[in-house]
Design an enzyme around this catalytic site. Structure first.
Site: not given
Length: 265
Positions: A166, A218, A230
């Protein structure tokens, strides 16, 4: 603690893994790309070296992945401006290149081509012209987030469309637009300016945590409306999400983990 540089090098491989420890079986923590410079901070067992890249991130790299150049210095630099380049690198937009040294090879987005490499397929942009092709603007960053990593699989420590995590995805997208970000999600969440989730604009960073201490685990890039791009292990890689889709169990769980949003442009 102050450390001295014992040398510097340029990455030889299309992608060079950086490891948590000086052994190939340890976890990959990040990657460096072809042509990119690294500082050598420490050497061990002849072939393993702790290196620092242009984003100041450190990890262990085997010297099979780079070309070593000795250059002693008492200072640890932290950015690309600290490396004295004698030419303007061509930045890969995802190319196939050919040279006598490397033969024919594929280079991912962001890699720098050698001077003698010829383009077989794909495009490059001179490093000093990147701002002409990638505007430092919210809408442009959001558009790149949608286009450049489509189909990318999740890979811990990855930073390219060939495989990314990420924060590697976020760092690369912002980087091509001239906005340098730290490597890890928790570091990225400490940069920029905090904004309300109700006031999001394209290009803002959405930060989530699945930890009790709320350390960010994240990140994703905000798009128009309640949309996000993402790269997530829960999706197996790149995904476009509508964060209002509470019927989706994954989105419902992710929404409950939202901590903060950050703005950089």
């Amino acid at each position: 603690m102050s450390l001295s540089i014992i040398g510097h090098a340029f990455v030889r491989s299309a992608i060079a893994p950086m490891f948590a420890e000086p052994r190939v079986s340890s976890a990959q923590v990040s990657q460096r790309l072809a042509g990119h410079p690294v500082y050598v901070l420490e050497s061990r067992d002849d072939h393993w070296h702790r290196v620092r890249g242009m984003d100041a991130y450190e990890g262990w790299m085997h010297d099979g992945f780079f070309m070593r150049m000795v250059d002693e210095s008492p200072v640890i630099p932290t950015g690309a401006e600290d490396f004295a380049l004698t030419y303007v690198p061509r930045v890969s937009m995802g190319v196939i290149a050919r040279s006598e040294r490397h033969g024919v090879r594929a280079l991912p987005l962001g890699a720098w081509l050698d001077l003698d490499e010829e383009i077989v397929d794909g495009e490059t942009v001179p490093l000093n012209a990147m701002e002409d092709h990638f505007a430092t603007a919210p809408d442009a960053i959001a558009q790149s987030a949608v286009e450049w990593f489509e189909g990318t699989s999740y890979q811990w420590g990855g930073i390219t469309p060939w495989g990314a995590d990420c924060s590697g995805f976020v760092q690369t997208i912002f980087g091509v637009h001239g906005v340098p970000l730290p490597r890890d999600a928790w570091q990225q969440a400490q940069a920029g300016v905090e904004v309300s989730r109700d006031a999001l604009q394209p290009g803002d960073l959405l930060c989530f945590s699945d930890r009790v201490d709320l350390r960010i685990t994240h990140v994703g890039i905000s798009l128009a409306g309640d949309r996000m791009a993402h790269v997530a292990v829960g999706r197996g890689g790149f995904a476009l999400e509508w964060l209002g889709d509470t019927d989706d169990g994954y989105i419902a769980a992710l929404g409950a983990q939202f901590v903060t949003a950050r703005r950089f442009v």
